[in-house]
Design a protein around this motif. Structure first.
Motif, short mmCIF file in Angstrom:
data_model
loop_
_atom_site.label_atom_id
_atom_site.label_comp_id
_atom_site.label_asym_id
_atom_site.label_seq_id
_atom_site.Cartn_x
_atom_site.Cartn_y
_atom_site.Cartn_z
N THR A 64 43.71 -10.71 -18.24
CA THR A 64 43.80 -9.31 -17.84
C THR A 64 43.12 -9.10 -16.49
OG1 THR A 64 43.65 -8.76 -20.18
CG2 THR A 64 43.42 -6.95 -18.64
N ALA A 65 41.94 -9.69 -16.33
CA ALA A 65 41.20 -9.55 -15.07
C ALA A 65 41.96 -10.18 -13.91
CB ALA A 65 39.81 -10.17 -15.20
N VAL A 66 42.63 -11.32 -14.17
CA VAL A 66 43.41 -11.97 -13.11
C VAL A 66 44.56 -11.06 -12.68
CG1 VAL A 66 45.10 -13.82 -12.73
CG2 VAL A 66 42.84 -14.39 -13.60
N LEU A 67 45.25 -10.47 -13.64
CA LEU A 67 46.37 -9.60 -13.29
C LEU A 67 45.89 -8.34 -12.55
CD1 LEU A 67 48.60 -9.94 -16.50
CD2 LEU A 67 48.96 -11.04 -14.30
N ARG A 125 51.88 -10.13 -24.96
CA ARG A 125 52.91 -9.29 -24.34
C ARG A 125 52.45 -7.83 -24.26
NH1 ARG A 125 57.16 -11.33 -27.06
NH2 ARG A 125 57.35 -9.66 -28.58
N GLU A 126 51.89 -7.31 -25.36
CA GLU A 126 51.40 -5.93 -25.38
C GLU A 126 50.31 -5.72 -24.34
OE1 GLU A 126 52.82 -3.51 -27.14
OE2 GLU A 126 54.22 -5.08 -27.74
N LEU A 131 50.28 -3.84 -17.34
CA LEU A 131 49.84 -4.34 -16.03
C LEU A 131 51.04 -4.75 -15.19
CD1 LEU A 131 46.85 -6.52 -17.26
CD2 LEU A 131 46.70 -4.48 -15.84
N GLU A 132 52.03 -5.37 -15.84
CA GLU A 132 53.22 -5.79 -15.12
C GLU A 132 53.98 -4.57 -14.60
OE1 GLU A 132 56.74 -7.16 -16.69
OE2 GLU A 132 57.10 -7.80 -14.64
N ALA A 136 54.83 -3.67 -10.73
CA ALA A 136 56.21 -3.45 -10.29
C ALA A 136 56.35 -2.08 -9.61
CB ALA A 136 57.16 -3.56 -11.50
N ARG A 137 55.67 -1.05 -10.19
CA ARG A 137 55.75 0.29 -9.57
C ARG A 137 55.12 0.29 -8.19
NH1 ARG A 137 54.55 2.28 -14.71
NH2 ARG A 137 52.34 2.36 -14.17
N ALA A 138 53.95 -0.39 -8.06
CA ALA A 138 53.27 -0.42 -6.77
C ALA A 138 54.12 -1.16 -5.73
CB ALA A 138 51.91 -1.09 -6.92
N ALA A 139 54.69 -2.29 -6.13
CA ALA A 139 55.52 -3.06 -5.20
C ALA A 139 56.72 -2.24 -4.75
CB ALA A 139 55.97 -4.36 -5.87
#
Lengths: 201, 201
Positions: A64-67, A125-126, A131-132, A136-139
């Motif tokens: 989580t911290a890496v993402l 996955r949950e 985070l994913e 994606a929204r930021a990108a």
């Protein structure tokens, strides 16, 4: 303890955390999900297992911290790119290059291992789906801002940004097993040409 | 043994092989690389471990056969699609839909697990790289033939086919963790529109 004595300790703790995150990205990309445990990361980072577990009790905390960290790096770099975008048609080249670089670096290779593991692990996955989605929204937001700074192209710019990011994700996958950069450069150039025509720049 | 007695046995052997391949695809997609061993596949397929190992002595043999089988299915289906393509602009929609379906099905989810494992396993990588290149070349050739049946668009059709397939690969990745079909339909429609403009159909 005085404030002066506390600060170096906090700084050391921050550096340890950063080192653990950086080693995790390298290890995920090079050795895959199964090999990347908190214990293995601690050993490779030269940190005691206890110190590593103080920061990250379980692998899920580390991932989580890496993402989260990928998200911060990406948004910071993208914001800087936005400020320094060239004028005129070269702007499009720069925005596409930025989007492609998000998905073809070491961090993407690490994220791919997390995604592959999450496909058969519902808890993981949950954990990573929100985070994913945030990434994606930021990108997408940053790519739209780069392609269409005045907002003149509206929905067209939004759709072109989506194609650009899905394309970049496809490039990332094609680059997993072998160096795909020469082919990618040609396809990227063709896509940039398409976009310039669509945006009339 | 007579020819008549040999044939049913060969047929049973072929069916066992097919069942093992089909269970491997399901298991890779649902449980990932680590879980998908010859023993686990044999058990899930209701085949004795000895019979499974007769067909596939090691997991690498099973994986190679799965990728070869994907190649055969894809080329057969694509050839059939090519024969039945509609005339006019709808041809482009059909070709893009076909390309997207290659990368968003169960077989892609299985292949993704193999790719992720191969990123940290050099032997596996050497084994699957030629198969992956063969798949990519076939997909490209068939997409070009669909987009530009008369060859009138030359290099333009080749580049559009590459963008289409990289985009489709990106869709596949975006669909790994959650159902991305609604978003994908919108982005696909935008890309089809772009291609129709570029090919002037």
């Amino acid at each position: 303890m005085t404030v002066a004595a506390r600060e170096p300790r906090q700084e050391r703790s921050r550096q340890t955390r950063e080192r653990l995150l950086s080693v995790t990205v390298d290890m995920l990309a090079a050795k895959g999900w199964s090999a990347t445990t908190v214990t293995a990361v601690a050993e490779a980072a030269g940190v005691s297992r206890g110190a590593a577990q103080h920061h990250f009790p379980a692998r899920e905390d580390l991932i989580t911290a890496v993402l989260e960290s990928m998200f911060e790096v990406m948004t910071a770099e993208a914001a800087q790119t936005l400020e320094n975008l060239p004028e005129g048609p070269e702007r499009i080249d720069a925005v596409v290059e930025r989007a492609v670089s998000i998905y073809t670096g070491l961090q993407f290779k690490a994220a791919l291992q997390v995604w592959a593991a999450a496909a058969s692990d519902e808890n993981l996955r949950e954990l990573i789906l929100p985070l994913e989605a945030k990434l994606a929204r930021a990108a997408h937001k940053l790519t739209v801002a780069g392609l269409d700074p005045t907002g003149a192209h509206g929905a067209t710019a939004h759709r072109l940004a989506q194609i650009t990011l899905d394309l970049a994700r496809g490039f990332g996958l094609a680059d997993t097993l072998s160096d795909d950069s020469a082919r990618r450069a040609q396809v990227t150039a063709a896509w940039v040409q398409q976009m310039k025509a669509a945006l009339d720049v």
